[in-house]
Enzyme design. Sequence first.
Site, PDB file in Angstrom:
ATOM      1  N   HIS A  17      -5.140  -3.200   3.771  1.00 56.75           N
ATOM      2  CA  HIS A  17      -4.179  -2.517   4.646  1.00 56.75           C
ATOM      3  C   HIS A  17      -4.011  -1.070   4.191  1.00 56.75           C
ATOM      4  O   HIS A  17      -4.740  -0.605   3.301  1.00 56.75           O
ATOM      5  CB  HIS A  17      -2.850  -3.271   4.727  1.00 56.75           C
ATOM      6  CG  HIS A  17      -2.168  -3.479   3.402  1.00 56.75           C
ATOM      7  ND1 HIS A  17      -1.709  -2.447   2.635  1.00 56.75           N
ATOM      8  CD2 HIS A  17      -1.877  -4.614   2.720  1.00 56.75           C
ATOM      9  CE1 HIS A  17      -1.149  -2.923   1.542  1.00 56.75           C
ATOM     10  NE2 HIS A  17      -1.250  -4.249   1.566  1.00 56.75           N
ATOM     11  N   HIS A  20      -3.716  -0.356   0.284  1.00 53.07           N
ATOM     12  CA  HIS A  20      -4.976  -0.321  -0.463  1.00 53.07           C
ATOM     13  C   HIS A  20      -5.775   0.930  -0.075  1.00 53.07           C
ATOM     14  O   HIS A  20      -6.411   1.567  -0.916  1.00 53.07           O
ATOM     15  CB  HIS A  20      -5.865  -1.538  -0.138  1.00 53.07           C
ATOM     16  CG  HIS A  20      -5.156  -2.863  -0.227  1.00 53.07           C
ATOM     17  ND1 HIS A  20      -5.067  -3.719   0.845  1.00 53.07           N
ATOM     18  CD2 HIS A  20      -4.529  -3.458  -1.257  1.00 53.07           C
ATOM     19  CE1 HIS A  20      -4.409  -4.801   0.468  1.00 53.07           C
ATOM     20  NE2 HIS A  20      -4.067  -4.670  -0.795  1.00 53.07           N
ATOM     21  N   CYS A 125       5.643 -16.000 -11.095  1.00 52.27           N
ATOM     22  CA  CYS A 125       5.542 -15.575  -9.693  1.00 52.27           C
ATOM     23  C   CYS A 125       4.056 -15.568  -9.335  1.00 52.27           C
ATOM     24  O   CYS A 125       3.275 -14.808  -9.927  1.00 52.27           O
ATOM     25  CB  CYS A 125       6.147 -14.186  -9.485  1.00 52.27           C
ATOM     26  SG  CYS A 125       5.739 -13.517  -7.858  1.00 52.27           S
ATOM     27  N   CYS A 128       2.690 -12.134  -8.042  1.00 52.43           N
ATOM     28  CA  CYS A 128       2.339 -11.158  -9.090  1.00 52.43           C
ATOM     29  C   CYS A 128       1.337 -11.736 -10.067  1.00 52.43           C
ATOM     30  O   CYS A 128       0.775 -10.996 -10.876  1.00 52.43           O
ATOM     31  CB  CYS A 128       3.559 -10.752  -9.900  1.00 52.43           C
ATOM     32  SG  CYS A 128       4.804  -9.860  -8.993  1.00 52.43           S
ATOM     33  N   CYS A 143      11.706 -12.656  -7.614  1.00 56.76           N
ATOM     34  CA  CYS A 143      10.782 -11.610  -8.036  1.00 56.76           C
ATOM     35  C   CYS A 143      11.150 -10.317  -7.320  1.00 56.76           C
ATOM     36  O   CYS A 143      11.300 -10.316  -6.099  1.00 56.76           O
ATOM     37  CB  CYS A 143       9.343 -12.016  -7.682  1.00 56.76           C
ATOM     38  SG  CYS A 143       8.222 -10.616  -7.610  1.00 56.76           S
ATOM     39  N   HIS A 146       8.199  -9.511  -4.705  1.00 55.92           N
ATOM     40  CA  HIS A 146       7.884 -10.438  -3.609  1.00 55.92           C
ATOM     41  C   HIS A 146       9.112 -11.092  -2.991  1.00 55.92           C
ATOM     42  O   HIS A 146       9.006 -11.742  -1.952  1.00 55.92           O
ATOM     43  CB  HIS A 146       6.892 -11.506  -4.092  1.00 55.92           C
ATOM     44  CG  HIS A 146       5.557 -10.928  -4.415  1.00 55.92           C
ATOM     45  ND1 HIS A 146       5.235 -10.472  -5.676  1.00 55.92           N
ATOM     46  CD2 HIS A 146       4.482 -10.672  -3.635  1.00 55.92           C
ATOM     47  CE1 HIS A 146       4.014  -9.977  -5.661  1.00 55.92           C
ATOM     48  NE2 HIS A 146       3.532 -10.077  -4.440  1.00 55.92           N
ATOM     49  N   LYS A 298       9.588  -2.514   3.831  1.00 57.63           N
ATOM     50  CA  LYS A 298       8.415  -2.808   3.029  1.00 57.63           C
ATOM     51  C   LYS A 298       7.375  -3.401   3.975  1.00 57.63           C
ATOM     52  O   LYS A 298       7.720  -4.168   4.879  1.00 57.63           O
ATOM     53  CB  LYS A 298       8.802  -3.831   1.960  1.00 57.63           C
ATOM     54  CG  LYS A 298       7.709  -4.080   0.953  1.00 57.63           C
ATOM     55  CD  LYS A 298       8.202  -5.026  -0.132  1.00 57.63           C
ATOM     56  CE  LYS A 298       7.211  -5.173  -1.248  1.00 57.63           C
ATOM     57  NZ  LYS A 298       5.936  -5.726  -0.958  1.00 57.63           N
ATOM     58  N   LYS A 301       2.917  -8.983   5.353  1.00 51.50           N
ATOM     59  CA  LYS A 301       2.328  -9.809   6.398  1.00 51.50           C
ATOM     60  C   LYS A 301       3.423 -10.554   7.161  1.00 51.50           C
ATOM     61  O   LYS A 301       3.389 -10.648   8.370  1.00 51.50           O
ATOM     62  CB  LYS A 301       1.346 -10.814   5.749  1.00 51.50           C
ATOM     63  CG  LYS A 301      -0.100 -10.419   5.973  1.00 51.50           C
ATOM     64  CD  LYS A 301      -1.012 -11.608   6.025  1.00 51.50           C
ATOM     65  CE  LYS A 301      -1.448 -12.030   4.661  1.00 51.50           C
ATOM     66  NZ  LYS A 301      -2.461 -12.990   4.509  1.00 51.50           N
TER      67      LYS A 301
HETATM   68  N1  MSP Z   1      -5.545  -7.366  -8.342  1.00 51.97           N
HETATM   69  C1  MSP Z   1      -4.479  -6.589  -8.816  1.00 51.97           C
HETATM   70  C2  MSP Z   1      -4.978  -5.345  -9.513  1.00 51.97           C
HETATM   71  C3  MSP Z   1      -5.888  -5.585 -10.671  1.00 51.97           C
HETATM   72  S1  MSP Z   1      -6.498  -4.094 -11.309  1.00 51.97           S
HETATM   73  C4  MSP Z   1      -7.235  -4.515 -12.719  1.00 51.97           C
HETATM   74  C5  MSP Z   1      -3.599  -6.171  -7.640  1.00 51.97           C
HETATM   75  N2  MSP Z   1      -4.161  -6.218  -6.442  1.00 51.97           N
HETATM   76  S2  MSP Z   1      -3.429  -5.839  -5.054  1.00 51.97           S
HETATM   77  O1  MSP Z   1      -4.348  -6.215  -4.019  1.00 51.97           O
HETATM   78  O2  MSP Z   1      -2.125  -6.408  -5.003  1.00 51.97           O
HETATM   79  O3  MSP Z   1      -3.374  -4.300  -5.036  1.00 51.97           O
HETATM   80  C6  MSP Z   1      -2.320  -3.576  -5.550  1.00 51.97           C
HETATM   81  C7  MSP Z   1      -2.586  -2.104  -5.300  1.00 51.97           C
HETATM   82  O4  MSP Z   1      -2.765  -1.847  -3.887  1.00 51.97           O
HETATM   83  C8  MSP Z   1      -1.447  -1.188  -5.686  1.00 51.97           C
HETATM   84  O5  MSP Z   1      -1.426  -0.901  -7.060  1.00 51.97           O
HETATM   85  C9  MSP Z   1      -1.780   0.015  -4.843  1.00 51.97           C
HETATM   86  O6  MSP Z   1      -2.879   0.680  -5.401  1.00 51.97           O
HETATM   87  C10 MSP Z   1      -2.181  -0.608  -3.527  1.00 51.97           C
HETATM   88  N3  MSP Z   1      -1.033  -0.881  -2.647  1.00 51.97           N
HETATM   89  C11 MSP Z   1      -0.740  -2.072  -2.057  1.00 51.97           C
HETATM   90  N4  MSP Z   1       0.353  -1.926  -1.252  1.00 51.97           N
HETATM   91  C12 MSP Z   1       0.798  -0.666  -1.290  1.00 51.97           C
HETATM   92  C13 MSP Z   1       1.818   0.054  -0.635  1.00 51.97           C
HETATM   93  N5  MSP Z   1       2.650  -0.491   0.232  1.00 51.97           N
HETATM   94  N6  MSP Z   1       1.950   1.383  -0.940  1.00 51.97           N
HETATM   95  C14 MSP Z   1       1.093   2.005  -1.796  1.00 51.97           C
HETATM   96  N7  MSP Z   1       0.121   1.346  -2.415  1.00 51.97           N
HETATM   97  C15 MSP Z   1      -0.034   0.014  -2.252  1.00 51.97           C
HETATM   98  O7  MSP Z   1      -2.460  -5.792  -7.874  1.00 51.97           O
END
Ligand code: MSP
Length: 512
Positions: A17, A20, A125, A128, A143, A146, A298, A301
Site C-alpha cells: 500500500h 510501503h 502481539c 507486531c 497493542c 494494532h 490510520k 485494511k
Molecule cells: N517485516 C517487518 C520489517 C522487517 S525489516 C528487517 C515489517 N514489515 S511491514 O510490512 O509491516 O512494513 C513496515 C514498514 O512499512 C514501515 O516501517 C514503513 O517503512 C512502511 N509503512 C507501512 N505503513 C506505513 C504508513 N502508514 N506510513 C508510513 N510508512 C508505513 O515491519
Amino acid sequence: MKFYITTPIYYVNDIPHIGHSYTTIVADIVARWKRLNSFDVYFLTGTDEHGAKIAEVAKAKGKKPQEFCDEMSAKFRATWKLLNISNDGFIRTTEYRHFIAVENIVQILFDKGLIFKKKYGGMYCIGCEKFFAKKDLDKNGHCPFHKTKPILQSEENYFFKLSFFKDALLERITDVNHKEYINILPEERKNEIVGKLKLGLEDVSFSRSTIEWGIPLFFDKSQTVYVWADALINYITAVGYPSDETKFKNYWPADVHLMAKDILWFHSVVWPAILMGAQLPLPKTIYSHGFFTLNGNKMSKSLGNVISPQKLVENYGVDATRYLVVTLIPFGHDGDISWQGLTLKYNTDLANNLGNLISRTLKVAEKNFNLKAPQAVLNLDFVKNVEKKLKESFAYNMDNFQLHKAVENLQSAITLVNIQIEVDAPWKLAKTDKSKLAMCIFSYLQAIDIIAMYLLSFMPSLAERIWQITGASGNISDITKKYFTNGIIPEGGFSVSGTDLKPPGVLFPRIL
Ligand code: MSP
C-alpha cells in the site's frame, strides 16, 4: 565510493500500500541521486515471509505458506516495477541463501554463549510479531500499533543476551566520535531510543517452539528462529554474507537503513547487538520516517481506507505518483494525506508550474523557430540564477533525506523561469525583437534541461521525456553525472542550436 541503502523487508500477509510505497520510493529517489553522483550504489528491498501472521493468513486462504509467499512476494516485485523502482537486489527470507546466513549467525552467537534456553511467558502481539511488556501496552491493555489484545503465551525458547550489549550500544549511539558510531535519525527518535535503553535492556526471545513456519534452529529442530532475528539478517544475506566475501566487504556496512518509526527499536538496538555479537561492522545511519494517516485516520485494511499504489498510478501516472508521495509529509514526521491534497499538489506543482513552463516555451519555439533550438547566445546570468536555486541546498536536502525540501528547491527554480518568461514576454518579442526572442527561448531551454537533470531521481521517465522535447544531446543520465561532477554547462548548451525540438503534448493533464 559505495552506498548501500535498504528498505524494510515487507510482510507478505498484506498487499503493498501507500505506506510501503512511501519508504520504497524515498529509498529509490536517494539511490538514483547517489548513482548520479557517481556512487557505487546497492539498493535493497524485499519481503519478510516467515512467522505466525503469514502462516495464519496463508491457512485462511487455503494455501501452503510457501505458495502463498510466492504469490504475495511477486505482488511486491510487480508494484516496485510499476513504480519504476531501481532496486539492485530483492531478497526473500524463504530463499536458501538466507537460511545459510541465518544459520551462520545463530551458530556464532550460540558458540559465544550469547544464546541460552529459558522458559518465558508474556503478552504476544501477532501483528507486531513481538512480546510486549505490560507498561508498553495502551491503557486498555492493547497493542499501541494494532489496537488488538495481545495473547498470553508461555513456552521454552532460546534467548539472545541482548542485555549484555546495553553499554556498548549506548556508547555507539551517543558518542559521535566512536569509530562505530550509529547515527539514528531523526534526533527526537534517537532520544527516545537512548531514554529507553538507559532504563534497562532485557534479553529477547530468539526462537519459537510453537511456530513451524520459520527457519529451523539447527541445534534444536523443535524450534524455529524468531521472525525478527531471521528478518534483520536479510541485510547481510543480500550483500553476500557468508559466501561472497568480496561483495560483502564491498557493500557492508549499510550506509542507510530506512524504515518507519514502528520498527526503529529492532533496527537500532536488536540488530546492532546481533552484529556486535557476530563481530560484524555496524550500520552507519538508521533513519526512521513518520506514519501516514488518511483524512486523520490510520490506514488499515479493516477501515477499508488503504490507498493502493495502483490507484495512485491510475490517477496521476507513475512519475507524478513518485513525486506526490514524497512531497506530502515532511520526512521524519507523521502526516495526514488526502486525495484532495494530492490532486491540489499535482495541479499546482506539475500541471501549472512545470507543465506550463514547458508547454509555453515549446509553443513559442514552434511558432517562431520552426520547432528548433534557436541560434543564439546564452543569457548566462539567468541560467546561473536557476542553477543557484538548485545548487544552494538541493544536494544537502537530498543527502539528508529532506526530499520534500529538495522538491521546494526544484519548484522555486521552475517558478524563477516562469517569472522570467512573464518579464521577457516572448509573445511581444516575437513582434518586436526576434534576436532577443531567440536568446530567451534558447536560455529557457537550457534552464529546463538543468531542471530535468535535478528532477531525474524523482521522475525518471518524465525527465527523459523532457530531455527529448528540448532536443538535449546525449543520454540524460550520463550528461547529468558529468554535470553533477564538474558543474559545467557545455559551451553550446545542453540543447544545441539548430536541433529539433519535440511537441510536448500535454505532460500533466489538469485533474478536476
Ligand atoms: N517485516 C517487518 C520489517 C522487517 S525489516 C528487517 C515489517 N514489515 S511491514 O510490512 O509491516 O512494513 C513496515 C514498514 O512499512 C514501515 O516501517 C514503513 O517503512 C512502511 N509503512 C507501512 N505503513 C506505513 C504508513 N502508514 N506510513 C508510513 N510508512 C508505513 O515491519
